[in-house]
Design an enzyme around this catalytic site. Structure first.
Site, PDB file in Angstrom:
ATOM      1  N   ALA A   1      -2.976   0.177  -7.800  1.00 57.57           N
ATOM      2  CA  ALA A   1      -3.716  -1.197  -7.449  1.00 57.57           C
ATOM      3  C   ALA A   1      -3.513  -2.184  -8.573  1.00 57.57           C
ATOM      4  CB  ALA A   1      -4.944  -1.162  -7.059  1.00 57.57           C
ATOM      5  N   SER A   2      -3.347  -3.317  -8.343  1.00 61.04           N
ATOM      6  CA  SER A   2      -3.362  -4.444  -9.235  1.00 61.04           C
ATOM      7  C   SER A   2      -2.168  -4.245 -10.228  1.00 61.04           C
ATOM      8  CB  SER A   2      -4.914  -4.595 -10.387  1.00 61.04           C
ATOM      9  OG  SER A   2      -5.714  -4.806  -9.362  1.00 61.04           O
TER      10      SER A   2
END
Length: 701
Positions: free
Chosen positions: A484-485
């Site tokens: 994620a990110s």
């Protein structure tokens, strides 16, 4: 996506940063910082899910992948002479096994559209000649690679599980080696079966899915796999019910009560000690800064956590109902009863029987026809990991696929005290990417990502190198527990993205900020004066006062600029418009299934599916073997050797190592997801253990 930082570093807005992307797809914590003077500590928030803890593949391992049309499960013993083994799996187990492998959570996903091969494992029955060759190889194997015929592989799953390949001096369990051992054991005529000890685990649901998949794959060999669980919750039982039989002692610690999520906030604590966080988080679902600024949960964060818990809970109930042949309603009713008696678990068919470890061992001796006075021949995980794949006839083909593993938080350069295994260091990762790009040895590349993100600049630099690599050879991103990110930033440069159904991904957003320590300084009698030249020279240096209006405007615009670059590159890589991507971005975290339905992920599956897709893109026939070359297994440094020895001799707690990693300072804009951990596990791979320590410390002031 977290944010930290004493200063804001803007990403370049030059044309070089916005290259035109090839259309590879058809579809597409607590901010750890409290400061004394000008130092920030970034804190990952703790989102807790009740279950103990939250799985994939491996070095130069060889697999045979057959076309989707051939999905018949073959259940045969490897060695016809081993008639003491219970080769017959009951009809009920055969149906359950077939069901597991042909449904959404297994090897074959509901997202399959025939664009990509499934990568489903098929057990290959050897002929007389191959069997003879394997036996000859075993005769000439080194002494430490020899295993007594009729042995039982004893795997103990407990604590943290890393996606990295371990060196001989490394402590802890390695997901690649766990799965490799199960594959080797399936083909090893010396191994009669597996005795799986399952205790409290500390990893994400992605790793759990991978291990479960390999348990089911092992059962295709016709050998037995028996589970024993003295302490367990939802995750541990999720693995245990995939075994042929599952036992527990009468005093077992077990907890099957459902799932919960928690969000913790320091806003009130910081207010009391005179610290004012000034945070810019872009995206309404970006909750990384909430732990510092808020005193309660936002509606957006509540929405995300509710969806995550619903998805995990729904998947668990669905899989368990099929594994045990029960209705979903019956599973939920059982959970809501609050059962705490082990006898009830036996009566209702949740476990096979109640037995102590020695009783299970005696049962296995009877199964194998071993006389009562003799010991059960057992080989443990560590010793069996030394057995080479070549020895059991799993040599790869001539075509090579490179595997690069990227685990942990993202930093641009190595810190003075960081070890080679402390997260993802962009400059080192880029060196590996360039080496593979220049080499003609590799037909394709698989990048295994297990990261909540980190430094936005570092993520962008790696994105660029992965994209350049993808122009010269196929690149497939394979997600583990979380990508994620910044972790998703890396993945979106690949030609295809493969995710587990419960991988945490997305979180397309950024966050950054600074602290106003004016009131704290006043309380303790500290004074700070700054002499500057330039209108915005004190933008991040002046921590004794809040932003001026013009400074706050610039700070917000710079963070917004970083977010737009991230979102626009995600849109281009996934063949979406920026407006469409905005619907799925804004810092929102998705499970793999939800991400796939929104075009953020291409396929649902594990490492074997990533291999199949890499072969597909490299025009390698699916039934042709390949050699997987691990490029992330480095030689151990002296600190690693000493750390490994210390861990085994005096029991250094893993939490202390995490705490040291948590103290690493981050600079600039952060593309980081909040730490998400599961209840009773003390935190996931990416939950920052400093959170509770800091909270207790501040509360005592």
């Amino acid at each position: 996506m977290l944010l930290p930082s004493p200063s804001v570093t803007l990403l370049s807005n030059s044309p070089a940063v916005y290259p035109t992307l090839p259309n590879h797809h058809n579809r597409t914590t607590m901010s750890r910082f409290i400061t004394t003077t000008a130092t920030f500590i970034n804190i990952s928030a703790a989102i807790i899910t009740k279950s103990r803890s939250p799985l994939h593949f491996y070095p130069t391992l060889t697999y045979t992948h057959l076309p989707k049309s051939n999905r018949t499960i073959s259940i045969r013993a490897l060695n016809s002479s081993s008639d003491t083994i219970n080769d017959d799996v009951s009809s009920e187990n055969k149906i359950e096994l077939k069901s597991e492998l042909d449904t959404n959570g297994g090897l074959i996903s509901s997202y399959d559209d025939d664009k990509y091969p499934s990568g489903e494992f098929e057990f290959e029955n050897r002929g007389v000649w191959k069997d003879l060759v394997v036996k000859l190889r075993m005769l000439i194997a080194y002494p430490w690679q020899r295993v007594r015929k009729g042995s039982v592989l004893n795997l103990k799953l407990r604590g943290q599980i890393s996606d990295q390949v371990k060196t001989r001096f490394s402590s802890g369990l390695s997901l690649p080696q766990i799965c490799e051992n199960l594959i080797k054991a399936a083909y090893d005529p010396r191994i009669s079966g597996v005795y799986l000890h399952i205790e409290t685990l500390n990893c994400g649901w992605g790793k759990i899915e991978e291990i479960r998949r390999h348990i089911l794959d092992f059962r295709k060999s016709g050998k037995f796999i028996v589970g024993y669980a003295p302490a367990w919750g939802e995750k541990e039982y999720y693995l245990g019910c995939a075994c042929e039989e599952l036992y527990a002692p009468p005093s077992a610690y077990f907890s099957l009560y459902g799932l919960t999520a928690q969000a913790q906030f320091l806003g009130g604590v910081l207010e009391k000690v005179g610290v004012q966080p000034q945070v810019q988080r872009i995206g309404k679902y970006k909750s990384a800064g909430d732990q510092l600024t808020r005193k309660n949960i936002s509606e957006e964060n509540r929405e995300v956590l509710t969806t995550l818990v619903d998805n995990i809970y729904g998947n668990w109930v669905d899989k368990i109902s099929r594994a045990k042949g029960k209705k979903k309603e019956d599973i939920e009713n059982f959970i809501n009863e609050g059962v705490y008696q082990i006898q009830k678990l036996k009566e209702d068919g949740w476990i096979t029987d109640i037995k102590y470890d020695d009783e299970v061992m005696s049962m296995l001796k009877t199964k194998l026809g071993i006389a009562g006075e003799k010991k059960l021949p057992v080989v443990d995980y560590k010793k069996y990991s030394k057995v080479k794949k070549w020895t059991v006839g799993l040599s790869g083909g001539r075509d090579k696929i490179a595997v690069i593993r990227a685990s942990g938080s993202i930093s641009r350069v190595r810190g003075p005290f960081s070890s080679p295994s402390s997260g993802i260091i962009a400059e080192q990762f880029i060196e590996k990417i360039r080496t593979v790009k220049e080499s003609k040895r590799y037909k394709a590349v698989i990048i295994r990502i297990d990261s909540p993100g980190g430094d936005a600049l570092a993520s962008d630099l790696m994105w660029r190198e992965i994209r350049l690599l993808a122009e010269s050879k196929p690149v497939v991103a394979s997600m583990v527990d979380v990508a994620a990110s910044g972790g998703y930033y890396m993945a979106m440069a690949a030609q295809a993205i493969v995710s587990e159904n419960l991988t945490l991904t997305g979180s397309i957003g950024v966050v950054t900020g600074k602290f106003n320590l004016g009131k704290l300084y006043e309380r303790i009698g500290f004074n700070k004066e700054i002499i500057s030249k330039g209108r915005f020279a004190e933008l991040t240096a002046a921590d004794q006062r809040p932003f001026r209006p013009d400074e706050e405007k610039l700070f917000a615009e710079s963070a917004q600029n970083a977010y737009q670059q991230f979102r626009n590159k995600a849109a281009l890589s996934r063949s979406m418009s920026a407006d469409k991507m905005e619907e799925f971005a804004q810092g929102r975290v998705w499970t793999g299934n939800d991400a796939a339905s929104r075009g953020l992920v291409d396929a649902i599956g594990g490492f074997s599916r990533a291999v199949a897709i890499a072969k597909h893109k490299a025009n390698i026939p699916q039934d042709k073997k390949v050699t997987l070359v691990e490029l992330s297994k480095s030689s151990p440094s002296l600190p690693e050797i000493l750390s490994g020895i210390g861990s085994s001799v005096i029991g250094i707690d893993a939490t202390l190592k995490q705490l040291m990693d948590g103290l690493t300072l981050g600079d600039g804009v952060q593309a980081r997801m909040d730490g998400i951990m599961f209840q009773r596990s003390e935190g996931s791979s990416f939950a920052n253990p400093i959170f509770n320590l800091l909270k207790d410390y501040l509360s005592s002031l």
